[in-house]
Design a protein around this motif. Sequence first.
Motif, mmCIF file in Angstrom:
data_model
loop_
_atom_site.group_PDB
_atom_site.id
_atom_site.type_symbol
_atom_site.label_atom_id
_atom_site.label_comp_id
_atom_site.label_asym_id
_atom_site.label_seq_id
_atom_site.Cartn_x
_atom_site.Cartn_y
_atom_site.Cartn_z
ATOM 1 N N LYS A 10 -5.364 1.504 5.705
ATOM 2 C CA LYS A 10 -5.449 0.188 5.264
ATOM 3 C C LYS A 10 -4.932 -0.045 3.886
ATOM 4 O O LYS A 10 -5.495 0.900 2.798
ATOM 5 C CB LYS A 10 -6.957 -0.133 5.430
ATOM 6 C CG LYS A 10 -7.570 -0.365 6.902
ATOM 7 C CD LYS A 10 -8.852 -0.918 6.887
ATOM 8 C CE LYS A 10 -9.338 -0.600 8.324
ATOM 9 N NZ LYS A 10 -10.747 -1.106 8.195
ATOM 10 N N VAL A 11 -3.874 -0.710 3.534
ATOM 11 C CA VAL A 11 -3.254 -1.104 2.306
ATOM 12 C C VAL A 11 -3.725 -2.267 1.759
ATOM 13 O O VAL A 11 -3.794 -3.167 2.323
ATOM 14 C CB VAL A 11 -1.810 -1.069 2.345
ATOM 15 C CG1 VAL A 11 -1.078 -1.530 1.268
ATOM 16 C CG2 VAL A 11 -1.293 0.108 3.184
ATOM 17 N N GLN A 12 -4.090 -2.369 0.445
ATOM 18 C CA GLN A 12 -4.844 -3.513 -0.224
ATOM 19 C C GLN A 12 -3.908 -4.399 -0.352
ATOM 20 O O GLN A 12 -2.591 -4.096 -1.162
ATOM 21 C CB GLN A 12 -5.284 -3.034 -1.384
ATOM 22 C CG GLN A 12 -5.983 -4.250 -2.220
ATOM 23 C CD GLN A 12 -7.733 -4.227 -1.896
ATOM 24 O OE1 GLN A 12 -8.079 -3.336 -1.383
ATOM 25 N NE2 GLN A 12 -8.101 -5.256 -2.264
ATOM 26 N N ARG A 13 -3.863 -5.709 0.175
ATOM 27 C CA ARG A 13 -2.960 -6.725 -0.219
ATOM 28 C C ARG A 13 -3.241 -7.544 -1.184
ATOM 29 O O ARG A 13 -2.612 -8.251 -2.128
ATOM 30 C CB ARG A 13 -2.873 -7.499 1.207
ATOM 31 C CG ARG A 13 -2.211 -8.949 0.956
ATOM 32 C CD ARG A 13 -0.896 -9.185 0.751
ATOM 33 N NE ARG A 13 -0.196 -10.307 0.563
ATOM 34 C CZ ARG A 13 -0.170 -11.141 -0.424
ATOM 35 N NH1 ARG A 13 -0.775 -10.933 -1.498
ATOM 36 N NH2 ARG A 13 0.448 -12.300 -0.413
ATOM 37 N N LYS A 18 -7.080 -6.328 3.304
ATOM 38 C CA LYS A 18 -6.302 -5.239 3.694
ATOM 39 C C LYS A 18 -5.546 -5.251 4.949
ATOM 40 O O LYS A 18 -5.925 -6.075 5.637
ATOM 41 C CB LYS A 18 -7.173 -4.049 3.899
ATOM 42 C CG LYS A 18 -8.039 -3.740 2.647
ATOM 43 C CD LYS A 18 -8.983 -2.506 2.773
ATOM 44 C CE LYS A 18 -9.882 -2.202 1.651
ATOM 45 N NZ LYS A 18 -11.191 -1.795 1.787
ATOM 46 N N ARG A 19 -4.389 -4.677 4.883
ATOM 47 C CA ARG A 19 -3.291 -4.672 5.986
ATOM 48 C C ARG A 19 -2.876 -3.198 6.500
ATOM 49 O O ARG A 19 -2.818 -2.368 5.555
ATOM 50 C CB ARG A 19 -2.269 -5.221 5.398
ATOM 51 C CG ARG A 19 -0.860 -5.213 6.116
ATOM 52 C CD ARG A 19 0.364 -5.684 5.452
ATOM 53 N NE ARG A 19 0.647 -5.071 4.233
ATOM 54 C CZ ARG A 19 1.306 -3.755 4.174
ATOM 55 N NH1 ARG A 19 1.450 -3.114 4.809
ATOM 56 N NH2 ARG A 19 1.189 -3.299 2.797
ATOM 57 N N PHE A 33 -4.811 -7.438 9.807
ATOM 58 C CA PHE A 33 -5.423 -7.816 8.520
ATOM 59 C C PHE A 33 -6.825 -7.814 8.593
ATOM 60 O O PHE A 33 -7.448 -8.423 9.647
ATOM 61 C CB PHE A 33 -4.994 -9.131 7.855
ATOM 62 C CG PHE A 33 -3.404 -9.310 7.525
ATOM 63 C CD1 PHE A 33 -3.335 -8.819 6.268
ATOM 64 C CD2 PHE A 33 -2.398 -9.535 8.363
ATOM 65 C CE1 PHE A 33 -1.725 -8.972 5.724
ATOM 66 C CE2 PHE A 33 -1.274 -9.537 7.980
ATOM 67 C CZ PHE A 33 -0.717 -9.285 6.756
ATOM 68 N N TYR A 34 -7.502 -7.206 7.665
ATOM 69 C CA TYR A 34 -8.984 -7.140 7.580
ATOM 70 C C TYR A 34 -8.997 -7.714 6.473
ATOM 71 O O TYR A 34 -8.877 -7.543 5.312
ATOM 72 C CB TYR A 34 -9.615 -5.621 7.465
ATOM 73 C CG TYR A 34 -9.089 -4.943 8.524
ATOM 74 C CD1 TYR A 34 -10.144 -4.846 9.697
ATOM 75 C CD2 TYR A 34 -7.882 -4.195 8.564
ATOM 76 C CE1 TYR A 34 -9.667 -3.767 10.712
ATOM 77 C CE2 TYR A 34 -7.581 -3.193 9.652
ATOM 78 C CZ TYR A 34 -8.582 -3.215 10.664
ATOM 79 O OH TYR A 34 -8.240 -2.290 11.920
ATOM 80 N N ASP A 108 5.340 0.636 4.721
ATOM 81 C CA ASP A 108 4.679 1.715 3.973
ATOM 82 C C ASP A 108 5.223 3.201 4.116
ATOM 83 O O ASP A 108 5.815 3.464 5.355
ATOM 84 C CB ASP A 108 3.139 1.738 4.425
ATOM 85 C CG ASP A 108 2.413 0.416 4.291
ATOM 86 O OD1 ASP A 108 2.627 -0.420 3.366
ATOM 87 O OD2 ASP A 108 1.944 -0.147 5.437
#
Length: 108
Positions: A10-13, A18-19, A33-34, A108
């Motif tokens: 999960k990548v911090q947006r 997170k995405r 998205f979370y 990513d």
Amino acid sequence: HRGNLSTDAKVQRAPGIKRVTLTYDKDTMMCYFYLDKDSTLEMHTHVQSQNGIVMKGRINFIKGGGEVLELKKGDAYYFASNDPHGSIVLEDTELLECFTPYREDYID
């Protein structure tokens, strides 16, 4: 590109957002998205059109003219290219979104 919700990072947006980029080509992109309760996303625009569905939770999207979209699990939404929008997350929320064309910043 083929992604997986169970194994991809999960990548911090933004803080509390997170995405995971699931799949894309030059024409379209799908992301999951979370969003943590009480997180916000500033008003922004992008050239990509954006559509999605609330998979879990509740969220308010704010459009450029001040219109508020109050959405819950099962609700779908759409933002046209360069349509200003932001969000306020009312409870832990998950979104499945598609962008057309793809977002280079989400590779990513």
